[in-house]
Write an enzyme that holds these catalytic residues in place. Sequence first.
Site, PDB file in Angstrom:
ATOM      1  N   HIS A  64       0.830  -1.193   0.000  1.00 25.31           N
ATOM      2  CA  HIS A  64       0.000   0.000   0.000  1.00 25.31           C
ATOM      3  C   HIS A  64       0.873   1.255   0.000  1.00 25.31           C
ATOM      4  O   HIS A  64       2.098   1.188   0.117  1.00 25.31           O
ATOM      5  CB  HIS A  64      -0.925  -0.002   1.218  1.00 25.31           C
ATOM      6  CG  HIS A  64      -2.029  -1.023   1.119  1.00 25.31           C
ATOM      7  ND1 HIS A  64      -3.045  -1.114   2.039  1.00 25.31           N
ATOM      8  CD2 HIS A  64      -2.276  -1.990   0.195  1.00 25.31           C
ATOM      9  CE1 HIS A  64      -3.868  -2.091   1.697  1.00 25.31           C
ATOM     10  NE2 HIS A  64      -3.424  -2.640   0.587  1.00 25.31           N
ATOM     11  N   GLU A  78       1.361   3.690   2.145  1.00 27.56           N
ATOM     12  CA  GLU A  78       2.148   3.984   3.337  1.00 27.56           C
ATOM     13  C   GLU A  78       3.427   3.149   3.380  1.00 27.56           C
ATOM     14  O   GLU A  78       4.495   3.636   3.760  1.00 27.56           O
ATOM     15  CB  GLU A  78       1.319   3.715   4.597  1.00 27.56           C
ATOM     16  CG  GLU A  78       0.059   4.567   4.703  1.00 27.56           C
ATOM     17  CD  GLU A  78      -1.171   3.905   4.100  1.00 27.56           C
ATOM     18  OE1 GLU A  78      -2.275   4.140   4.615  1.00 27.56           O
ATOM     19  OE2 GLU A  78      -1.028   3.152   3.113  1.00 27.56           O
ATOM     20  N   CYS A 101      -5.227   1.363   6.612  1.00 31.37           N
ATOM     21  CA  CYS A 101      -6.001   0.168   6.941  1.00 31.37           C
ATOM     22  C   CYS A 101      -5.554  -0.411   8.284  1.00 31.37           C
ATOM     23  O   CYS A 101      -4.415  -0.234   8.711  1.00 31.37           O
ATOM     24  CB  CYS A 101      -5.881  -0.872   5.841  1.00 31.37           C
ATOM     25  SG  CYS A 101      -4.203  -1.467   5.550  1.00 31.37           S
ATOM     26  N   CYS A 152      -1.522  -1.239   7.493  1.00 35.44           N
ATOM     27  CA  CYS A 152      -0.609  -0.100   7.395  1.00 35.44           C
ATOM     28  C   CYS A 152      -0.512   0.650   8.720  1.00 35.44           C
ATOM     29  O   CYS A 152       0.535   1.219   9.038  1.00 35.44           O
ATOM     30  CB  CYS A 152      -1.074   0.846   6.288  1.00 35.44           C
ATOM     31  SG  CYS A 152      -0.939   0.124   4.638  1.00 35.44           S
ATOM     32  N   ALA A 185     -23.786   7.730 -28.139  1.00 34.16           N
ATOM     33  CA  ALA A 185     -23.496   8.653 -29.236  1.00 34.16           C
ATOM     34  C   ALA A 185     -24.800   8.939 -29.965  1.00 34.16           C
ATOM     35  O   ALA A 185     -25.616   8.043 -30.180  1.00 34.16           O
ATOM     36  CB  ALA A 185     -22.472   8.038 -30.193  1.00 34.16           C
ATOM     37  N   LEU A 219     -16.855  -4.757 -27.179  1.00 38.47           N
ATOM     38  CA  LEU A 219     -16.790  -4.238 -25.811  1.00 38.47           C
ATOM     39  C   LEU A 219     -15.432  -4.490 -25.158  1.00 38.47           C
ATOM     40  O   LEU A 219     -15.344  -4.805 -23.970  1.00 38.47           O
ATOM     41  CB  LEU A 219     -17.909  -4.839 -24.953  1.00 38.47           C
ATOM     42  CG  LEU A 219     -19.351  -4.595 -25.431  1.00 38.47           C
ATOM     43  CD1 LEU A 219     -20.341  -5.214 -24.454  1.00 38.47           C
ATOM     44  CD2 LEU A 219     -19.622  -3.106 -25.611  1.00 38.47           C
ATOM     45  N   GLU A 278     -23.444   1.254 -22.167  1.00 40.15           N
ATOM     46  CA  GLU A 278     -23.286   1.760 -23.533  1.00 40.15           C
ATOM     47  C   GLU A 278     -24.518   1.567 -24.407  1.00 40.15           C
ATOM     48  O   GLU A 278     -24.455   1.730 -25.613  1.00 40.15           O
ATOM     49  CB  GLU A 278     -22.057   1.107 -24.177  1.00 40.15           C
ATOM     50  CG  GLU A 278     -20.745   1.477 -23.489  1.00 40.15           C
ATOM     51  CD  GLU A 278     -19.530   1.239 -24.369  1.00 40.15           C
ATOM     52  OE1 GLU A 278     -19.703   1.065 -25.590  1.00 40.15           O
ATOM     53  OE2 GLU A 278     -18.418   1.251 -23.837  1.00 40.15           O
ATOM     54  N   GLY A 328     -28.661  -0.345 -25.208  1.00 42.95           N
ATOM     55  CA  GLY A 328     -29.275   0.652 -26.059  1.00 42.95           C
ATOM     56  C   GLY A 328     -30.181   1.630 -25.320  1.00 42.95           C
ATOM     57  O   GLY A 328     -30.134   1.772 -24.090  1.00 42.95           O
ATOM     58  N   SER A 341     -33.925   3.128 -18.704  1.00 44.76           N
ATOM     59  CA  SER A 341     -34.291   2.489 -17.441  1.00 44.76           C
ATOM     60  C   SER A 341     -33.398   2.976 -16.311  1.00 44.76           C
ATOM     61  O   SER A 341     -33.863   3.180 -15.185  1.00 44.76           O
ATOM     62  CB  SER A 341     -34.219   0.965 -17.583  1.00 44.76           C
ATOM     63  OG  SER A 341     -32.893   0.534 -17.785  1.00 44.76           O
TER      64      SER A 341
END
Length: 341
Positions: A44, A46, A73, A82, A152, A202, A280, A282, A288
Amino acid sequence: MHRCLELAAFGAGHVAPNPMVGAVLLHDDRIIGEGWHQQYGQAHAEVNCIASVKPTDLHLLPLSTMYVSLEPCAHFGKTPPCADLIIEKEIPRVVIGCRDPFNLVNGKGIEKLNAAGIVTETGILENECRELNKRFFTFHTSHRPYIILKWAETADGFIGNTTERRLLISNEYSNRLVHRWRSEEAGVMVGTQTALVDNPQLTTRNWPGKSPLRIVIDRKLQLPRSLHLFSKDARTIVFNELLQEEKDGLLFYKLQPAENLLPQIMDALFTLSVQSVIVEGGTQLLRSFIDANLWDEARIICNEIQKAGSGVSAPILTNALKINEESLLTDKISYFKHAVA
Protein backbone atom coordinates in the site's frame (compact mmCIF):
# COMPACT_ATOMS: atom_id res chain seq x y z
CA MET A 1 -2.20 16.45 0.53
CA HIS A 2 -2.28 17.73 -3.05
CA ARG A 3 0.91 15.77 -3.61
CA CYS A 4 -0.72 12.68 -2.08
CA LEU A 5 -3.54 12.97 -4.60
CA GLU A 6 -1.07 13.36 -7.48
CA LEU A 7 0.74 10.22 -6.38
CA ALA A 8 -2.48 8.28 -5.80
CA ALA A 9 -3.65 8.92 -9.37
CA PHE A 10 -0.67 6.96 -10.71
CA GLY A 11 -2.47 3.84 -9.50
CA ALA A 12 -5.46 4.34 -11.79
CA GLY A 13 -6.33 1.16 -13.64
CA HIS A 14 -3.97 -0.98 -11.55
CA VAL A 15 -5.31 -1.15 -7.99
CA ALA A 16 -9.07 -1.81 -8.26
CA PRO A 17 -11.01 -3.00 -6.37
CA ASN A 18 -8.71 -1.27 -3.88
CA PRO A 19 -8.78 2.54 -3.74
CA MET A 20 -6.06 4.78 -5.14
CA VAL A 21 -3.95 6.12 -2.28
CA GLY A 22 -0.90 8.37 -2.02
CA ALA A 23 1.32 9.09 0.98
CA VAL A 24 4.01 11.65 1.81
CA LEU A 25 6.42 11.86 4.77
CA LEU A 26 7.40 15.36 5.81
CA HIS A 27 10.13 16.54 8.21
CA ASP A 28 10.65 20.27 8.75
CA ASP A 29 8.97 21.11 5.44
CA ARG A 30 11.16 18.62 3.58
CA ILE A 31 9.68 15.56 1.89
CA ILE A 32 11.76 12.57 2.99
CA GLY A 33 9.54 9.89 1.49
CA GLU A 34 6.58 9.39 -0.80
CA GLY A 35 4.71 6.50 -2.35
CA TRP A 36 1.43 5.26 -3.76
CA HIS A 37 -0.50 2.03 -4.08
CA GLN A 38 0.85 0.73 -7.37
CA GLN A 39 -0.71 -2.69 -7.90
CA TYR A 40 -3.61 -4.62 -6.41
CA GLY A 41 -2.34 -7.22 -3.95
CA GLN A 42 0.97 -5.44 -3.48
CA ALA A 43 2.26 -2.90 -0.97
CA HIS A 44 0.00 0.00 0.00
CA ALA A 45 0.93 3.67 -0.27
CA GLU A 46 2.15 3.98 3.34
CA VAL A 47 4.48 0.99 2.96
CA ASN A 48 5.97 2.32 -0.28
CA CYS A 49 6.30 5.78 1.24
CA ILE A 50 8.29 4.51 4.24
CA ALA A 51 10.36 2.22 2.01
CA SER A 52 11.37 5.22 -0.12
CA VAL A 53 13.05 7.01 2.81
CA LYS A 54 16.83 7.13 2.37
CA PRO A 55 18.88 5.28 5.01
CA THR A 56 20.37 8.61 6.09
CA ASP A 57 16.86 9.93 6.88
CA LEU A 58 15.44 6.92 8.69
CA HIS A 59 16.27 8.45 12.08
CA LEU A 60 13.86 11.28 11.22
CA LEU A 61 10.76 9.03 11.14
CA PRO A 62 9.92 9.61 14.85
CA LEU A 63 10.08 13.34 14.14
CA SER A 64 8.02 13.39 10.94
CA THR A 65 4.40 13.74 9.81
CA MET A 66 2.80 11.33 7.36
CA TYR A 67 0.20 12.71 4.98
CA VAL A 68 -2.06 10.09 3.37
CA SER A 69 -5.11 10.60 1.15
CA LEU A 70 -7.14 7.79 2.73
CA GLU A 71 -7.32 6.34 6.22
CA PRO A 72 -4.60 3.70 6.82
CA CYS A 73 -6.00 0.17 6.94
CA ALA A 74 -6.21 -1.68 10.26
CA HIS A 75 -6.90 -5.22 9.03
CA PHE A 76 -5.05 -8.08 7.36
CA GLY A 77 -6.04 -8.40 3.72
CA LYS A 78 -3.67 -9.03 0.83
CA THR A 79 -1.09 -7.15 2.92
CA PRO A 80 -0.59 -6.44 6.67
CA PRO A 81 -2.25 -3.40 8.30
CA CYS A 82 -0.61 -0.10 7.39
CA ALA A 83 -1.58 1.34 10.79
CA ASP A 84 0.66 -1.26 12.45
CA LEU A 85 3.65 -0.23 10.32
CA ILE A 86 3.14 3.46 11.16
CA ILE A 87 3.04 2.56 14.86
CA GLU A 88 6.13 0.36 14.51
CA LYS A 89 8.09 3.20 12.87
CA GLU A 90 7.00 5.58 15.67
CA ILE A 91 5.70 8.24 13.29
CA PRO A 92 4.09 10.68 15.75
CA ARG A 93 1.51 12.44 13.53
CA VAL A 94 -0.68 11.36 10.61
CA VAL A 95 -2.77 13.74 8.50
CA ILE A 96 -5.56 11.92 6.64
CA GLY A 97 -7.55 13.12 3.66
CA CYS A 98 -10.72 11.16 4.43
CA ARG A 99 -11.97 8.10 6.25
CA ASP A 100 -12.18 4.76 4.46
CA PRO A 101 -15.83 3.64 4.03
CA PHE A 102 -14.87 -0.05 3.79
CA ASN A 103 -16.44 -1.73 6.81
CA LEU A 104 -13.20 -3.46 7.84
CA VAL A 105 -11.53 -0.05 8.12
CA ASN A 106 -14.00 2.87 8.52
CA GLY A 107 -12.45 4.58 11.53
CA LYS A 108 -10.64 1.54 12.88
CA GLY A 109 -7.31 2.66 11.42
CA ILE A 110 -7.64 6.06 13.09
CA GLU A 111 -8.66 4.43 16.37
CA LYS A 112 -5.63 2.13 16.28
CA LEU A 113 -3.27 5.05 15.63
CA ASN A 114 -4.82 7.14 18.41
CA ALA A 115 -4.64 4.24 20.85
CA ALA A 116 -0.89 4.08 20.19
CA GLY A 117 -0.54 7.77 21.03
CA ILE A 118 -0.27 8.99 17.44
CA VAL A 119 -1.90 12.34 16.74
CA THR A 120 -4.28 12.24 13.76
CA GLU A 121 -6.02 14.93 11.76
CA THR A 122 -8.72 14.12 9.20
CA GLY A 123 -10.80 15.87 6.56
CA ILE A 124 -7.95 17.56 4.66
CA LEU A 125 -9.04 18.10 1.03
CA GLU A 126 -11.77 15.60 1.85
CA ASN A 127 -13.93 16.35 -1.20
CA GLU A 128 -10.97 15.94 -3.52
CA CYS A 129 -9.96 12.69 -1.85
CA ARG A 130 -13.49 11.32 -2.15
CA GLU A 131 -13.74 12.43 -5.79
CA LEU A 132 -10.54 10.57 -6.68
CA ASN A 133 -12.04 7.33 -5.36
CA LYS A 134 -15.68 8.02 -6.25
CA ARG A 135 -16.13 4.48 -7.56
CA PHE A 136 -14.80 2.96 -4.33
CA PHE A 137 -16.92 5.25 -2.15
CA THR A 138 -20.13 4.68 -4.11
CA PHE A 139 -19.58 0.92 -4.03
CA HIS A 140 -19.08 0.79 -0.25
CA THR A 141 -21.67 3.40 0.77
CA SER A 142 -24.47 2.68 -1.73
CA HIS A 143 -23.72 -1.04 -2.17
CA ARG A 144 -23.79 -0.84 -5.94
CA PRO A 145 -21.37 -0.07 -8.78
CA TYR A 146 -20.60 3.49 -9.85
CA ILE A 147 -22.72 3.92 -12.99
CA ILE A 148 -21.60 5.86 -16.08
CA LEU A 149 -24.04 6.26 -18.96
CA LYS A 150 -22.58 6.69 -22.43
CA TRP A 151 -24.08 7.04 -25.86
CA ALA A 152 -23.50 8.65 -29.24
CA GLU A 153 -26.23 10.58 -31.03
CA THR A 154 -26.65 12.35 -34.33
CA ALA A 155 -27.09 16.10 -34.65
CA ASP A 156 -30.86 15.60 -34.86
CA GLY A 157 -31.01 13.40 -31.77
CA PHE A 158 -31.01 9.79 -32.96
CA ILE A 159 -29.01 6.98 -31.42
CA GLY A 160 -29.72 4.19 -33.92
CA ASN A 161 -31.71 2.89 -36.85
CA THR A 162 -35.08 1.23 -36.74
CA THR A 163 -33.61 -1.38 -39.08
CA GLU A 164 -31.18 -4.18 -38.18
CA ARG A 165 -28.30 -2.15 -39.57
CA ARG A 166 -25.86 -0.47 -37.21
CA LEU A 167 -25.77 3.33 -37.31
CA LEU A 168 -22.17 4.57 -37.09
CA ILE A 169 -22.13 7.97 -35.42
CA SER A 170 -18.92 8.87 -33.54
CA ASN A 171 -15.60 9.38 -35.34
CA GLU A 172 -12.42 7.32 -34.92
CA TYR A 173 -10.95 9.68 -32.32
CA SER A 174 -14.04 9.48 -30.13
CA ASN A 175 -14.08 5.71 -30.57
CA ARG A 176 -10.53 5.53 -29.27
CA LEU A 177 -11.53 7.68 -26.31
CA VAL A 178 -14.39 5.29 -25.54
CA HIS A 179 -11.89 2.44 -25.42
CA ARG A 180 -9.87 4.41 -22.90
CA TRP A 181 -13.03 4.92 -20.83
CA ARG A 182 -13.63 1.17 -20.89
CA SER A 183 -10.11 0.53 -19.60
CA GLU A 184 -10.89 2.69 -16.58
CA GLU A 185 -14.00 0.77 -15.48
CA ALA A 186 -14.63 -2.68 -14.03
CA GLY A 187 -17.54 -3.50 -16.34
CA VAL A 188 -19.30 -2.46 -19.54
CA MET A 189 -23.00 -3.20 -20.08
CA VAL A 190 -25.37 -3.45 -23.06
CA GLY A 191 -28.89 -4.70 -23.60
CA THR A 192 -30.14 -7.49 -25.83
CA GLN A 193 -30.99 -5.36 -28.86
CA THR A 194 -27.65 -3.53 -28.87
CA ALA A 195 -25.78 -6.81 -28.62
CA LEU A 196 -27.78 -8.20 -31.53
CA VAL A 197 -27.79 -5.21 -33.89
CA ASP A 198 -24.40 -3.62 -33.18
CA ASN A 199 -22.56 -6.85 -32.30
CA PRO A 200 -20.01 -4.90 -30.22
CA GLN A 201 -16.78 -6.43 -28.96
CA LEU A 202 -16.79 -4.24 -25.81
CA THR A 203 -13.01 -4.50 -25.43
CA THR A 204 -10.13 -2.03 -25.24
CA ARG A 205 -8.51 -3.16 -28.49
CA ASN A 206 -7.82 0.47 -29.54
CA TRP A 207 -6.31 1.48 -26.20
CA PRO A 208 -3.66 -0.11 -23.96
CA GLY A 209 -5.28 -1.48 -20.83
CA LYS A 210 -7.33 -4.35 -19.51
CA SER A 211 -10.74 -4.97 -21.06
CA PRO A 212 -13.60 -4.68 -18.57
CA LEU A 213 -16.05 -7.41 -17.62
CA ARG A 214 -18.67 -7.53 -20.40
CA ILE A 215 -22.23 -7.50 -19.08
CA VAL A 216 -25.26 -8.24 -21.22
CA ILE A 217 -28.93 -8.57 -20.33
CA ASP A 218 -30.55 -11.44 -22.24
CA ARG A 219 -33.71 -12.41 -20.36
CA LYS A 220 -34.63 -15.46 -22.47
CA LEU A 221 -31.12 -16.37 -23.69
CA GLN A 222 -31.97 -15.56 -27.28
CA LEU A 223 -28.62 -14.10 -28.32
CA PRO A 224 -26.53 -16.31 -30.65
CA ARG A 225 -23.19 -17.49 -29.23
CA SER A 226 -21.50 -16.27 -32.42
CA LEU A 227 -21.68 -12.65 -31.21
CA HIS A 228 -18.39 -10.89 -30.41
CA LEU A 229 -19.22 -10.39 -26.76
CA PHE A 230 -19.20 -14.17 -26.25
CA SER A 231 -15.60 -14.43 -27.47
CA LYS A 232 -12.71 -15.23 -25.17
CA ASP A 233 -11.24 -11.73 -25.53
CA ALA A 234 -12.72 -10.81 -22.13
CA ARG A 235 -14.96 -12.27 -19.44
CA THR A 236 -18.71 -11.99 -19.97
CA ILE A 237 -21.65 -12.22 -17.60
CA VAL A 238 -25.14 -12.85 -19.00
CA PHE A 239 -28.03 -11.77 -16.81
CA ASN A 240 -31.06 -13.89 -17.64
CA GLU A 241 -34.18 -15.51 -16.18
CA LEU A 242 -33.46 -19.14 -17.14
CA LEU A 243 -29.98 -20.37 -16.28
CA GLN A 244 -27.33 -20.19 -13.54
CA GLU A 245 -23.99 -21.69 -14.55
CA GLU A 246 -20.42 -20.84 -15.51
CA LYS A 247 -19.12 -22.38 -18.70
CA ASP A 248 -16.40 -21.60 -21.27
CA GLY A 249 -15.57 -18.26 -19.64
CA LEU A 250 -19.22 -17.17 -19.55
CA LEU A 251 -21.16 -16.66 -16.34
CA PHE A 252 -24.89 -17.08 -16.77
CA TYR A 253 -26.47 -15.35 -13.78
CA LYS A 254 -30.12 -16.17 -13.16
CA LEU A 255 -32.47 -13.42 -11.99
CA GLN A 256 -36.05 -13.64 -10.84
CA PRO A 257 -38.53 -12.52 -13.54
CA ALA A 258 -39.47 -8.88 -12.99
CA GLU A 259 -40.47 -5.85 -15.03
CA ASN A 260 -37.38 -4.01 -13.80
CA LEU A 261 -34.28 -6.15 -13.37
CA LEU A 262 -31.95 -3.31 -12.37
CA PRO A 263 -32.23 -3.73 -8.57
CA GLN A 264 -31.33 -7.42 -8.88
CA ILE A 265 -28.49 -6.64 -11.28
CA MET A 266 -27.06 -4.01 -8.94
CA ASP A 267 -27.19 -6.47 -6.03
CA ALA A 268 -25.50 -9.15 -8.13
CA LEU A 269 -22.72 -6.83 -9.31
CA PHE A 270 -22.12 -5.71 -5.73
CA THR A 271 -21.83 -9.36 -4.68
CA LEU A 272 -19.41 -9.94 -7.57
CA SER A 273 -17.30 -6.90 -6.44
CA VAL A 274 -17.82 -4.98 -9.69
CA GLN A 275 -17.18 -1.41 -8.54
CA SER A 276 -18.02 0.50 -11.72
CA VAL A 277 -19.97 -0.02 -14.93
CA ILE A 278 -20.16 2.01 -18.11
CA VAL A 279 -23.57 1.47 -19.74
CA GLU A 280 -23.29 1.76 -23.53
CA GLY A 281 -26.85 1.11 -24.65
CA GLY A 282 -29.27 0.65 -26.06
CA THR A 283 -31.89 3.30 -25.58
CA GLN A 284 -34.25 1.16 -23.51
CA LEU A 285 -31.52 0.15 -21.07
CA LEU A 286 -30.19 3.71 -20.78
CA ARG A 287 -33.70 5.04 -20.17
CA SER A 288 -34.29 2.49 -17.44
CA PHE A 289 -31.22 3.76 -15.58
CA ILE A 290 -32.29 7.38 -16.09
CA ASP A 291 -35.88 6.73 -14.99
CA ALA A 292 -34.64 4.97 -11.87
CA ASN A 293 -32.23 7.84 -11.06
CA LEU A 294 -29.60 5.12 -11.00
CA TRP A 295 -26.56 6.80 -12.50
CA ASP A 296 -23.61 8.92 -11.40
CA GLU A 297 -22.10 10.26 -14.63
CA ALA A 298 -23.16 10.55 -18.26
CA ARG A 299 -20.98 11.07 -21.32
CA ILE A 300 -22.80 11.98 -24.51
CA ILE A 301 -21.04 12.09 -27.89
CA CYS A 302 -22.88 14.19 -30.44
CA ASN A 303 -21.87 14.19 -34.11
CA GLU A 304 -22.60 17.82 -34.99
CA ILE A 305 -22.71 17.16 -38.74
CA GLN A 306 -24.45 13.83 -39.23
CA LYS A 307 -28.24 13.69 -39.33
CA ALA A 308 -30.31 10.52 -39.45
CA GLY A 309 -33.74 12.00 -40.24
CA SER A 310 -35.44 9.14 -38.43
CA GLY A 311 -34.63 6.17 -36.24
CA VAL A 312 -34.34 5.42 -32.52
CA SER A 313 -34.40 8.61 -30.47
CA ALA A 314 -31.59 9.24 -27.99
CA PRO A 315 -32.51 9.17 -24.30
CA ILE A 316 -33.35 12.42 -22.53
CA LEU A 317 -31.09 12.94 -19.53
CA THR A 318 -32.82 14.27 -16.41
CA ASN A 319 -31.51 15.49 -13.06
CA ALA A 320 -28.23 16.27 -14.80
CA LEU A 321 -25.55 18.89 -14.24
CA LYS A 322 -23.15 19.55 -17.12
CA ILE A 323 -19.58 19.70 -15.83
CA ASN A 324 -17.50 19.77 -19.01
CA GLU A 325 -17.54 19.79 -22.79
CA GLU A 326 -14.92 19.08 -25.43
CA SER A 327 -14.71 18.63 -29.19
CA LEU A 328 -12.96 15.96 -31.25
CA LEU A 329 -13.31 17.07 -34.88
CA THR A 330 -16.98 16.43 -35.78
CA ASP A 331 -17.90 15.19 -32.31
CA LYS A 332 -18.90 17.23 -29.29
CA ILE A 333 -18.58 15.33 -26.02
CA SER A 334 -20.64 16.52 -23.06
CA TYR A 335 -19.97 15.33 -19.52
CA PHE A 336 -22.67 15.32 -16.85
CA LYS A 337 -22.97 14.46 -13.18
CA HIS A 338 -26.17 13.31 -11.55
CA ALA A 339 -27.69 16.26 -9.73
CA VAL A 340 -28.76 14.91 -6.36
CA ALA A 341 -31.88 16.70 -5.11
